[in-house]
Enzyme design. Structure first.
Site, mmCIF file in Angstrom:
data_model
loop_
_atom_site.group_PDB
_atom_site.id
_atom_site.type_symbol
_atom_site.label_atom_id
_atom_site.label_comp_id
_atom_site.label_asym_id
_atom_site.label_seq_id
_atom_site.Cartn_x
_atom_site.Cartn_y
_atom_site.Cartn_z
ATOM 1 N N SER A 151 -75.593 -12.376 -74.016
ATOM 2 C CA SER A 151 -75.455 -11.931 -72.624
ATOM 3 C C SER A 151 -75.168 -10.444 -72.479
ATOM 4 C CB SER A 151 -74.361 -12.727 -71.927
ATOM 5 O OG SER A 151 -74.948 -13.888 -71.379
ATOM 6 N N LYS A 154 -77.697 -8.413 -70.641
ATOM 7 C CA LYS A 154 -77.873 -8.458 -69.181
ATOM 8 C C LYS A 154 -77.701 -7.103 -68.487
ATOM 9 C CE LYS A 154 -77.341 -13.411 -68.808
ATOM 10 N NZ LYS A 154 -76.725 -14.388 -69.626
ATOM 11 N N TYR A 278 -86.661 -13.512 -71.442
ATOM 12 C CA TYR A 278 -85.198 -13.611 -71.365
ATOM 13 C C TYR A 278 -84.610 -14.050 -72.711
ATOM 14 C CZ TYR A 278 -80.622 -15.617 -70.409
ATOM 15 O OH TYR A 278 -79.285 -15.925 -70.485
ATOM 16 N N TYR A 330 -67.770 -13.741 -67.623
ATOM 17 C CA TYR A 330 -67.864 -15.160 -67.230
ATOM 18 C C TYR A 330 -66.782 -15.489 -66.203
ATOM 19 C CZ TYR A 330 -70.653 -15.187 -71.523
ATOM 20 O OH TYR A 330 -71.571 -14.904 -72.500
ATOM 21 N N VAL A 348 -72.097 -14.918 -75.876
ATOM 22 C CA VAL A 348 -71.633 -16.074 -76.652
ATOM 23 C C VAL A 348 -71.628 -15.863 -78.162
ATOM 24 C CG1 VAL A 348 -72.096 -17.966 -75.036
ATOM 25 C CG2 VAL A 348 -73.918 -17.122 -76.500
HETATM 26 N N1 GLU Z 1 -78.761 -17.244 -74.613
HETATM 27 C C1 GLU Z 1 -77.661 -17.695 -73.881
HETATM 28 C C2 GLU Z 1 -78.083 -18.575 -72.713
HETATM 29 O O1 GLU Z 1 -78.868 -18.168 -71.911
HETATM 30 C C3 GLU Z 1 -76.848 -16.533 -73.381
HETATM 31 C C4 GLU Z 1 -75.498 -16.994 -73.265
HETATM 32 C C5 GLU Z 1 -74.498 -15.901 -73.150
HETATM 33 O O2 GLU Z 1 -74.318 -15.069 -74.035
HETATM 34 O O3 GLU Z 1 -73.829 -15.921 -72.121
HETATM 35 O O4 GLU Z 1 -77.654 -19.686 -72.608
#
Ligand code: GLU
Length: 520
Positions: A151, A154, A278, A330, A348
């Site tokens: 993430s 992003k 993505y 989060y 994550v």
């Molecule tokens: N590849 C993960 C997903 O889309 C990203 C999760 C993350 O790092 O928040 O579920």
């Protein structure tokens, strides 16, 4: 020779003289000074300088020093004059090492298991890396191990979408925290993703970047921008993670179809390609050291400190940092904003990328996650950092008792400034300011270069209230300045009768009384 050149020559001479003994500077001392300041050998700005240094004699003359400085004039000047953003870098690093060591004791949490590639990572891995906006770097622990950014991709995806579409981006994605988990099947009241820092919003940004272009071009494009933000350091791609993400992506597919059903995407978006893009973005790999450099590019308004390249536009960086502040961690984002007070993004894989605007970028990587999906050690390290340094955005609020360290000033500079300020406040009788400075840790008895204390100047100026305020503290009542005057001598000399009475009542002495007592 032009005037400007003359000036430059003069200042180089000044630098030379500040370090030379017997007409030369030792090569080793220059190397040491560069290393201490955090300017590393692989820094593109000093590559040639280090090379030239290797070819120099052991003893560097004024002439060779001039030649050396020419390879990185501004940087050398900043290093030698102690004006880099973190002037006392060794002390800062030693604090970081302590936090690192203390945080390493944390063994709680567990690694992400939704794909085997993440489940297999050594849970004890731990790295912390820093890059300041002047390119001062330090890396601790496993800072050269590659991990997937997940993430942490992003913010960059969002920046690239902004770059192409500007504020139009927000016709497709909101700016509010969702109050739900990062992959929750939910959209805002307009049927759009809540923000670009959660899955739905990041998938949307992926759809907005290079619309209609070949998927390979899109991926090359994002990889290239990552590289630029990381000063050209290696940016990898973990194909196994990508394939696994794709295999186990029911929720992300669901989010995609949900948005498509709500007509959230621009026209002609290929949903499958968008989702694959993505997953590829999540599978990009960096090290803690290179990710800290990316964070420093954001801290520096989009200009990479090591290359000087303007990678992102400052106003878009501002947007991105705003959303990292409110939505980057989060379901802990609100608590993190309260407790740590810095824009950050977590992933994550156990990574936390932190930006201290106009100061530095940090990356902490430790795979064990808490129940909200944030790295346990990552959050813990950030707490220690802001408990000790005044990095929380609101640590600068007026009237706050400043007991924390300011990494952007050297300790002696801070202490000296506070001491002089305290003596100055006593001279003008500014008691609230004196109170504040004592709360910050200023010793009310500290003398200046001439041995003058706050009590001396308050007595000389006849500031009775300030004298009274000082006498209530545990201070030296009869300090002697370089002209052999005590505060009582000053009050007598300047005929401040009220001050004399206060001092006498407290038991203060004149210099001659002190001498008599010493003889007895
Ligand atoms: N590849 C993960 C997903 O889309 C990203 C999760 C993350 O790092 O928040 O579920």
């Amino acid at each position: 020779m032009t005037h400007a050149m003359q000036q430059t020559d003069d200042s180089v001479l000044e630098l030379f003289q500040s370090r030379m003994t017997n007409g030369y500077i030792r090569r080793e001392d220059i190397r040491q000074e560069l290393a201490n300041s955090g300017i590393l050998r692989d820094d593109p700005r000093v590559k040639l300088l280090y090379h030239a240094l290797d070819l120099c004699e052991e003893r560097i003359s004024e002439e060779s020093f001039h030649e050396l400085v020419a390879y990185a004039p501004t940087l050398i000047e900043q290093i030698f004059r102690g004006s880099l953003i973190v002037p006392d870098f060794p002390s800062f690093c030693s604090k970081l090492r302590t936090f690192f060591h203390d945080t390493a004791a944390q063994k709680q949490g567990s690694v992400a298991t939704y794909i085997p590639q993440l489940a297999r990572v050594d849970p004890d891995k731990f790295a912390v890396a820093v890059c300041t906006i002047d390119g001062q770097r330090v890396a601790l622990g496993d800072a050269d191990d590659f991990f997937c950014v997940q993430s942490c991709s992003k913010p960059l995806t969002y920046l690239l979408a902004l770059e192409e579409l500007g504020d139009e981006v927000h016709k497709f994605v909101g700016r509010e925290p969702s109050g739900k988990t990062f992959n929750e099947l939910t959209l805002n009241a307009k049927g759009l993703p809540h923000n670009p820092m959660i899955n739905a919003g990041a998938i949307m940004c992926c759809a907005l970047i290079k619309q209609g272009r070949d998927p390979a071009d899109k991926f090359d494009h994002i990889l290239q921008r990552w590289r630029e933000a990381a000063a050209g350091m290696r940016v990898g791609f973990n194909n196994a993670v990508y394939l696994s993400e794709r295999q186990t992506a029911d929720r992300n597919f669901a989010l995609g179809y949900f948005m498509r059903e709500k007509n959230a995407f621009p026209e002609k978006v290929d949903l499958l390609q968008t989702l694959e893009f993505y997953f590829q973005c999540c599978s990009i790999e960096l090290t803690a050291a290179s990710l800290a450099t990316v964070a420093s590019t954001l801290a520096n308004g989009g200009m990479c400190p090591l290359t000087g390249q303007q990678v992102f536009q400052p106003d878009y960086v501002k947007n991105c940092l705003s959303l990292m502040s409110s939505c980057g961690m989060y379901d802990f984002s609100g608590e993190f904003a309260f407790r740590v007070g810095l824009p950050a993004k977590s992933g994550v894989s156990g990574v936390v990328m932190v930006v201290i605007p106009n100061v530095m970028g940090l990356c902490i990587w430790s795979p064990r996650l808490d129940e909200l999906g944030n790295s346990v050690r990552g959050v813990e390290f950030c707490k220690r950092l802001v408990d000790n340094f005044s990095f929380h955005t609101f640590d600068r609020v007026n009237g706050l008792q400043r007991s924390k360290l300011d990494a952007t000033k050297s300790l002696s500079e801070q202490e000296r400034a506070w001491k002089i300020s305290f003596i100055w406040s006593a001279a003008v009788g500014d008691i609230p300011e004196m109170r504040r400075l004592i709360a910050r840790g200023t010793n009310p008895s500290s003398p200046d270069y001439d041995g003058r204390t706050a009590l001396h100047v308050a007595a000389s100026e006849g500031k009775a209230a300030a004298v009274e305020f000082l006498l209530e503290r545990d201070i030296d009542l009869s300090p002697v300045d370089r002209w052999h005057h005590t505060p009582l001598d000053d009050a007598i000399r300047h005929e401040h009768v009220d001050v004399q009475a206060l001092l006498l009542q407290a038991g203060a002495k004149t210099h001659s009384q002190l001498q008599e007592e010493a003889v007895q």
